[in-house]
Design a protein around this motif. Structure first.
Motif, mmCIF file in Angstrom:
data_model
loop_
_atom_site.group_PDB
_atom_site.id
_atom_site.type_symbol
_atom_site.label_atom_id
_atom_site.label_comp_id
_atom_site.label_asym_id
_atom_site.label_seq_id
_atom_site.Cartn_x
_atom_site.Cartn_y
_atom_site.Cartn_z
ATOM 1 N N VAL A 36 0.889 -1.356 0.348
ATOM 2 C CA VAL A 36 0.101 -0.032 -0.285
ATOM 3 C C VAL A 36 0.693 1.070 -0.044
ATOM 4 N N PHE A 37 0.540 2.170 -0.830
ATOM 5 C CA PHE A 37 1.231 3.279 -0.928
ATOM 6 C C PHE A 37 0.296 4.445 -0.994
ATOM 7 N N CYS A 38 0.309 5.519 -0.263
ATOM 8 C CA CYS A 38 -0.733 6.686 -0.023
ATOM 9 C C CYS A 38 -2.116 6.328 -0.112
ATOM 10 N N GLY A 39 -2.389 5.141 0.805
ATOM 11 C CA GLY A 39 -3.556 4.658 1.039
ATOM 12 C C GLY A 39 -4.191 3.992 -0.159
ATOM 13 N N GLN A 40 -3.414 3.416 -1.191
ATOM 14 C CA GLN A 40 -3.974 2.766 -2.459
ATOM 15 C C GLN A 40 -3.112 1.629 -2.426
ATOM 16 N N VAL A 41 -3.813 0.461 -2.715
ATOM 17 C CA VAL A 41 -3.045 -0.974 -3.083
ATOM 18 C C VAL A 41 -2.494 -0.939 -4.120
ATOM 19 N N LEU A 42 -1.302 -1.102 -4.166
ATOM 20 C CA LEU A 42 -0.394 -1.091 -5.361
ATOM 21 C C LEU A 42 -0.874 -2.339 -6.369
ATOM 22 N N SER A 43 -0.941 -1.999 -7.868
ATOM 23 C CA SER A 43 -1.494 -2.887 -8.726
ATOM 24 C C SER A 43 0.024 -3.562 -9.284
ATOM 25 N N PRO A 44 -0.256 -5.141 -9.095
ATOM 26 C CA PRO A 44 0.916 -5.952 -9.415
ATOM 27 C C PRO A 44 1.458 -5.789 -10.900
ATOM 28 N N THR A 45 0.592 -5.101 -11.732
ATOM 29 C CA THR A 45 0.989 -5.126 -12.957
ATOM 30 C C THR A 45 1.745 -3.946 -13.335
ATOM 31 N N SER A 46 1.952 -2.856 -12.502
ATOM 32 C CA SER A 46 2.593 -1.613 -12.636
ATOM 33 C C SER A 46 4.127 -1.616 -12.134
ATOM 34 N N THR A 47 4.639 -0.654 -12.459
ATOM 35 C CA THR A 47 5.976 -0.414 -11.854
ATOM 36 C C THR A 47 6.039 0.414 -10.626
ATOM 37 N N LEU A 48 6.837 0.703 -10.042
ATOM 38 C CA LEU A 48 6.785 1.339 -8.791
ATOM 39 C C LEU A 48 6.697 3.101 -9.159
ATOM 40 N N ALA A 49 7.644 3.362 -10.258
ATOM 41 C CA ALA A 49 7.529 4.582 -10.796
ATOM 42 C C ALA A 49 5.975 4.859 -11.559
ATOM 43 N N GLU A 50 5.351 3.987 -12.143
ATOM 44 C CA GLU A 50 4.085 4.315 -12.621
ATOM 45 C C GLU A 50 2.954 4.352 -11.420
ATOM 46 N N SER A 51 3.538 3.880 -10.352
ATOM 47 C CA SER A 51 2.606 3.683 -9.114
ATOM 48 C C SER A 51 2.718 5.119 -8.398
ATOM 49 N N GLY A 52 3.667 5.879 -8.832
ATOM 50 C CA GLY A 52 4.029 7.391 -8.229
ATOM 51 C C GLY A 52 4.873 7.226 -7.047
ATOM 52 N N VAL A 53 5.439 5.899 -6.975
ATOM 53 C CA VAL A 53 6.483 5.469 -5.921
ATOM 54 C C VAL A 53 7.746 6.080 -6.108
ATOM 55 N N GLU A 54 8.223 7.169 -5.261
ATOM 56 C CA GLU A 54 9.675 7.630 -5.639
ATOM 57 C C GLU A 54 10.612 6.975 -4.818
ATOM 58 N N ALA A 55 12.184 7.243 -4.915
ATOM 59 C CA ALA A 55 13.202 6.750 -4.029
ATOM 60 C C ALA A 55 12.921 7.152 -2.640
ATOM 61 N N GLY A 56 13.218 6.229 -1.676
ATOM 62 C CA GLY A 56 12.809 6.595 -0.461
ATOM 63 C C GLY A 56 11.659 6.517 0.190
ATOM 64 N N ALA A 57 10.600 6.286 -0.730
ATOM 65 C CA ALA A 57 9.107 6.412 -0.162
ATOM 66 C C ALA A 57 8.790 5.131 0.610
ATOM 67 N N LEU A 58 7.928 5.591 1.755
ATOM 68 C CA LEU A 58 7.518 4.243 2.528
ATOM 69 C C LEU A 58 6.404 3.493 2.098
ATOM 70 N N ILE A 59 6.553 2.419 1.605
ATOM 71 C CA ILE A 59 5.400 1.509 1.242
ATOM 72 C C ILE A 59 4.870 0.617 2.289
ATOM 73 N N THR A 60 3.801 0.553 2.942
ATOM 74 C CA THR A 60 3.158 -0.396 3.934
ATOM 75 C C THR A 60 2.922 -1.671 3.203
ATOM 76 N N LEU A 61 3.421 -2.637 4.009
ATOM 77 C CA LEU A 61 2.960 -4.008 3.909
ATOM 78 C C LEU A 61 2.175 -4.503 4.783
ATOM 79 N N VAL A 62 0.729 -4.891 4.071
ATOM 80 C CA VAL A 62 -0.341 -5.439 4.840
ATOM 81 C C VAL A 62 -0.225 -6.826 4.921
ATOM 82 N N ALA A 63 -0.141 -7.574 5.975
ATOM 83 C CA ALA A 63 -0.147 -9.012 6.133
ATOM 84 C C ALA A 63 -1.602 -9.343 6.419
ATOM 85 N N ILE A 64 -2.314 -10.318 5.575
ATOM 86 C CA ILE A 64 -3.632 -10.625 5.587
ATOM 87 C C ILE A 64 -3.493 -12.021 6.249
ATOM 88 N N PRO A 65 -4.203 -11.934 7.779
ATOM 89 C CA PRO A 65 -4.210 -13.337 8.348
ATOM 90 C C PRO A 65 -4.875 -14.491 7.657
#
Length: 136
Positions: A36-65
């Motif tokens: 998750v980046f900026c409240g949106q689940v990242l699409s697995p078909t996109s690159t990080l750049a296409e998703s608006g993720v810049e160098a040093g950005a914090l991406i949240t990893l959500v583990a679903i039990p």
């Protein structure tokens, strides 16, 4: 509860799917991880750049039990807990009146149902009512 931080160094041209695989390898979890980046689940078909993720950005990893459940509320005075993988009903929770809504607890161990008359807290493990909240 304390969180877990994974430090992954990836290029912005990397796909979200590549980052997902790296996170899985480090986290040791099955396929039920979401990035998750900026409240949106990242699409697995996109690159990080296409998703608006810049160098040093914090991406949240959500583990679903596991296991994964779906909860439904019905006019037939029940809430039902369903197993996503095989579609079977795990628990049927009987309300006194029309079951207007149902929600999981934050820790995923119980369910809260609401009818016109009362709200009830149920154990997912055994389907028993833990507590009834009645009144206006």
């Amino acid at each position: 509860s304390s969180g877990e931080m994974l430090d992954l160094d990836v290029e912005s041209t990397a796909s979200v799917q590549e980052l997902h695989r790296a996170a899985q390898a480090m986290h040791g979890r099955g396929p039920h991880l979401k990035l998750v980046f900026c409240g949106q689940v990242l699409s697995p078909t996109s690159t990080l750049a296409e998703s608006g993720v810049e160098a040093g950005a914090l991406i949240t990893l959500v583990a679903i039990p596991q296991p994964l459940y779906v909860l439904t509320a019905s006019d037939d005075r029940t809430a039902k807990l369903w197993n996503i993988k095989n579609g079977t009903c795990i628990q049927t929770l009987q309300e006194a009146g029309q079951c207007r809504s149902a929600a999981f607890s934050g820790d995923g161990t119980s369910v809260l149902t609401a009818s016109r008359c009362a709200a009830k807290l149920w154990s997912i493990e055994n389907g028993l009512c833990i507590q009834t909240f009645a009144g206006q």
